[in-house]
Scaffold this motif. Structure first.
Motif, PDB file in Angstrom:
ATOM      1  N   LYS A  26       0.833  -1.195   0.000  1.00 12.47           N
ATOM      2  CA  LYS A  26       0.000   0.000   0.000  1.00 12.47           C
ATOM      3  C   LYS A  26       0.878   1.261   0.000  1.00 12.47           C
ATOM      4  CE  LYS A  26      -4.601   0.264   1.976  1.00 12.47           C
ATOM      5  NZ  LYS A  26      -5.367  -0.098   3.168  1.00 12.47           N
ATOM      6  N   ARG A  29       2.529   1.829  -3.176  1.00 11.27           N
ATOM      7  CA  ARG A  29       1.569   2.299  -4.160  1.00 11.27           C
ATOM      8  C   ARG A  29       1.310   3.793  -4.012  1.00 11.27           C
ATOM      9  NH1 ARG A  29      -2.286  -2.189  -6.117  1.00 11.27           N
ATOM     10  NH2 ARG A  29      -3.957  -1.064  -5.110  1.00 11.27           N
ATOM     11  N   PHE A  33       1.848   6.556  -6.754  1.00 13.28           N
ATOM     12  CA  PHE A  33       0.710   7.409  -6.981  1.00 13.28           C
ATOM     13  C   PHE A  33       1.102   8.872  -7.113  1.00 13.28           C
ATOM     14  CE2 PHE A  33      -3.731   7.740  -6.230  1.00 13.28           C
ATOM     15  CZ  PHE A  33      -4.146   6.447  -6.334  1.00 13.28           C
ATOM     16  N   GLN A 136     -11.803   6.886  -3.400  1.00 15.49           N
ATOM     17  CA  GLN A 136     -10.825   6.670  -4.473  1.00 15.49           C
ATOM     18  C   GLN A 136     -10.481   7.971  -5.201  1.00 15.49           C
ATOM     19  OE1 GLN A 136      -9.378   3.969  -4.407  1.00 15.49           O
ATOM     20  NE2 GLN A 136     -10.661   2.144  -4.405  1.00 15.49           N
ATOM     21  N   LYS A 139      -8.359  10.451  -3.229  1.00 13.03           N
ATOM     22  CA  LYS A 139      -6.923  10.135  -3.243  1.00 13.03           C
ATOM     23  C   LYS A 139      -6.229  10.736  -4.460  1.00 13.03           C
ATOM     24  CE  LYS A 139      -7.228   5.578  -2.337  1.00 13.03           C
ATOM     25  NZ  LYS A 139      -6.746   4.203  -2.362  1.00 13.03           N
ATOM     26  N   GLY A 377      -6.212   8.122 -12.993  1.00 13.39           N
ATOM     27  CA  GLY A 377      -5.830   7.004 -12.123  1.00 13.39           C
ATOM     28  C   GLY A 377      -5.564   5.735 -12.921  1.00 13.39           C
ATOM     29  N   ASN A 378      -4.841   4.833 -12.297  1.00 15.97           N
ATOM     30  CA  ASN A 378      -4.579   3.518 -12.896  1.00 15.97           C
ATOM     31  C   ASN A 378      -5.637   2.551 -12.346  1.00 15.97           C
ATOM     32  OD1 ASN A 378      -3.655   0.924 -13.462  1.00 15.97           O
ATOM     33  ND2 ASN A 378      -1.492   1.469 -13.200  1.00 15.97           N
ATOM     34  N   SER A 380      -6.037  -0.431 -12.196  1.00 12.39           N
ATOM     35  CA  SER A 380      -5.654  -1.629 -11.434  1.00 12.39           C
ATOM     36  C   SER A 380      -5.540  -1.319  -9.933  1.00 12.39           C
ATOM     37  CB  SER A 380      -4.358  -2.237 -11.986  1.00 12.39           C
ATOM     38  OG  SER A 380      -3.277  -1.403 -11.686  1.00 12.39           O
ATOM     39  N   ASP A 381      -5.470  -0.032  -9.562  1.00 17.45           N
ATOM     40  CA  ASP A 381      -5.519   0.343  -8.134  1.00 17.45           C
ATOM     41  C   ASP A 381      -6.838  -0.077  -7.493  1.00 17.45           C
ATOM     42  OD1 ASP A 381      -3.216   1.752  -8.704  1.00 17.45           O
ATOM     43  OD2 ASP A 381      -4.204   3.720  -8.762  1.00 17.45           O
TER      44      ASP A 381
END
Ligand code: NAG
Ligand code: NAG
Ligand code: NAG
Ligand code: NAG
Ligand code: NAG
Ligand code: NAG
Ligand code: NAG
Ligand code: NAG
Length: 581
Positions: A26, A29, A33, A136, A139, A377-378, A380-381
């Motif tokens: 995390k 990531r 990010f 989400q 973030k 954003g990606n 896959s997150d």
């Protein structure tokens, strides 16, 4: 055999949704990010503003662009003609499941949210280990705001919007409130109702707005948010209207001036539907004001605006609002087209292709990954969710990788359904309450006494004017509007005088490509045997991963009369909380 002709993903059935990641991973990531965000800023990518507007219990036939002339919706129509009409967009069958699916990107049956909407005073809320869209996007640096309805639990502060990712919430926690008094009621037993004010600014009760019309109030608060927004940051605004759910006591069809509504829509037979028409019209005005405000603030050029109804109309029965799903079969609560085929339009100058009808299969859970992707954003997150990223599908009219939708499995109602083969086939297993809503309902809006479709009103709407001012405008004119409207109109799909009664108690199979009105049950058609077997197997696999419903009784300790007749997060204070007030 037949099935192999269709795009079929063998991996569409995750055994279990996994939400947890280990802490070190995390942390890594998060660093990644921040690096990605810095990179995107360096190359001049500006995260788009996202404005999501949701109508409540509005039917397919209640919007001008779908072909009826009864209810003027020039602003939503202008979004449709300038943007994208999502012609095969599916929602859940009722409010709580739909909103849960929207905010988590996960089919509600995986976490026990497939059944009844949450009652005020019921201790039930979104699972805390399932991140919300608000968490989400926050973030990614968004300012997150919710105006209007939540309906995902409010027994504790930590389950309410401002603790699930939103920076602010002005509105209500329940499924509906009065259009003027903002009171929410719940039946404790068949002899007692709990009633209290459910209008909150974050946690503060807002008595001072009683008397003001809900649609106007929620619009005013939304405009305020856009006005005060620091345009250097991306904005996410979820405007979840009370309109056009029934209001006070579950029966009010709230309009500012009843006399005026009856005068304006005198060509509509039912007087309740005249009021309903004004409720929808007022909501359409709100869309216009929001778009206009974005334009004034120079935010429209970098915005994505989406409108949809959370589920189908409630033409009859409990919470009857006289909306119409005509010509489709079924109502809210059903898995028939009238219940789950949603009205949806999206406009953004960022879409490469605009002004067209998108016919790809899309589900309400897809918005989370789609918007997350649009926000840089990606995807896959987001982990293992049911929603898929449809950005390219919308923006470029690419073909979708979504070939099926699990419509729902309600193990209490013994009712489930699956869409497959790119939305062509629908399998239904069971009915809602012995099929009470499985018939055809609602005004056709094609009775011969309606005024003509007012194309000028669309062209002159605040929405169209704001969009046309952009450099990247889309050209729309009378001819384009007429042609588009003709193409999405499904009037042809049902013979008004000859619609058979069908019960899906022992399974139905519909071929929606040829029969969108669900008039022919093909379950016993020998040519469809293999597809039926395949879909039954598929549906049965989903049963394996179901989480039973978490519905609870209304908590006797939630009584708002203990708190100045205001709904409050009662469980934060223990069973005797009111004694300490
Ligand atoms: C309320 O629901 C939560 C989540 O299911 C549970 O942990 C909690 O014990 C419940 N509280 C009460 C008072 O029932
Ligand atoms: C209310 O519920 C009680 C217990 O379930 C039942 O005996 C009674 O008949 C009900 N009353 C009405 C008016 O439905
Ligand atoms: C509770 O409220 C509902 C909706 O307003 C109403 O139909 C019902 O009669 C009420 N029940 C009692 C016991 O007051
Ligand atoms: C409602 O509308 C009618 C007709 O336009 C008007 O005469 C009346 O004054 C209005 N009532 C209110 C309370 O605004
Ligand atoms: C998205 O994340 C996955 C997993 O972390 C990674 O493999 C992939 O390269 C990323 N994609 C982009 C475009 O950054
Ligand atoms: C979108 O794609 C469909 C299917 O490929 C095609 O029939 C349609 O013409 C396309 N529309 C536009 C505006 O590109
Ligand atoms: C159909 O529904 C019944 C419950 O009503 C369930 O037992 C059965 O497993 C379901 N069958 C399929 C194929 O989904
Ligand atoms: C209590 O409720 C009344 C309305 O019944 C309201 O006018 C008053 O402001 C409320 N008091 C507080 C402290 O919220």
């Amino acid at each position: 055999m037949i099935i192999s002709r269709y795009r079929y993903k063998s991996d569409t059935l995750p055994q279990k949704c996994k939400y947890t990641v280990n802490v070190r991973y995390k942390a890594m990531r998060i660093v990644l990010f921040l690096a990605i965000i810095a990179f995107q800023e360096a190359i001049g990518f500006k995260k788009p503003n996202i404005i999501l507007i949701i109508g409540d219990d509005e039917g397919w036939n209640d919007f001008g662009f779908h072909g009826s002339n009864q209810i003027p919706t020039p602003n939503i129509d202008a979004l449709a003609y300038n943007g994208i009409i999502l012609d095969k967009f599916y929602t859940q069958q009722t409010c709580t499941p739909s909103r849960a699916a929207l905010l988590t990107g996960v089919y509600p049956f995986r976490f026990g949210f497939q059944g009844k909407p949450i009652n005020p005073g019921e201790n039930r809320s979104l699972p805390l280990d399932t991140p919300t869209m608000a968490e989400q996007l926050k973030k990614l640096g968004y300012s997150m705001h919710l105006v209007g309805k939540w309906h995902l639990g409010a027994a504790y502060k930590h389950v309410t919007p401002t603790r699930r990712g939103f920076d602010s919430h002005f509105g209500y926690w329940a499924g509906f409130v009065g259009y003027f008094d903002y009171m929410a009621s719940t039946e404790l037993t068949n002899t007692t109702n709990y009633t209290g004010l459910d209008l909150h600014d974050n946690f503060e009760p807002q008595w001072q707005y009683q008397g003001q019309y809900a649609t106007d109030l929620f619009t005013e608060k939304s405009l305020d948010i856009i006005d005060k927004h620091n345009a250097d940051k991306p904005l996410f605004l979820l405007l979840a209207h009370l309109a056009a759910h029934t209001g006070k006591d579950g029966i009010e069809i709230g309009v500012p001036n009843i006399t005026e509504a009856h005068e304006k829509y005198k060509y509509i037979d039912r007087k309740e539907r005249r009021q309903y028409a004004e409720v929808v019209k007022k909501m359409d005005d709100s869309v216009g004001e929001v778009v206009q405000k974005l334009s004034h603030r120079k935010m429209l050029e970098n915005s994505i605006i989406i409108f949809f109804s959370d589920n189908g109309a409630q033409t009859e029965g409990m919470f009857q609002n006289f909306g119409s799903a005509w010509p489709f079969r079924g109502l809210k609560f059903t898995l028939l087209e009238g219940g789950v085929r949603g009205t949806c339009v999206a406009y953004s100058p960022l879409f490469e292709k605009r002004g067209y009808i998108n016919k790809e299969l899309m589900h309400i859970t897809d918005w989370l990954p789609t918007l997350y992707h649009a926000a840089g954003g990606n995807v896959s997150d987001l982990g293992n969710i049911d929603g898929i990223n449809q950005w390219e599908v919308l923006s470029r009219n690419a073909s979708t990788s979504r070939s099926e939708i699990l419509l729902n499995i309600d193990e209490v109602d013994d009712y489930s359904g699956l869409l497959s083969c790119n939305g062509r086939y629908k399998l239904i297993n069971g009915t809602h309450k012995d099929g009470i809503y499985d018939w055809y309902y609602g005004d056709s809006g094609r009775n011969g006494n309606e005024p003509e479709y007012d194309i000028q009103a669309v062209l002159n709407s605040p929405t169209n004017i704001a969009i046309q001012k952009l450099n990247s405008n889309t050209h729309i004119d009378q001819e384009i509007i007429r042609r588009t409207r003709e193409e999405v109109d499904r009037s042809w799909c049902r013979d008004k005088n000859d619609t058979p009664k069908i019960s899906c108690q022992d399974f139905c199979l519909f071929d929606l490509d040829h029969d969108p009105c669900e008039t022919k049950n093909l379950i016993d058609d020998p040519n469809k045997r293999s597809i039926v077997v395949a879909l039954k197997n598929k549906l049965a696999e989903y049963y394996e991963v179901l989480t039973p419903q978490l519905t609870k009784q209304v908590d006797i300790n939630s009584d708002p009369s203990r708190c100045n007749n205001t709904w409050y997060t009662w469980l934060d204070y223990g069973a005797n909380w009111f004694k300490n007030l």
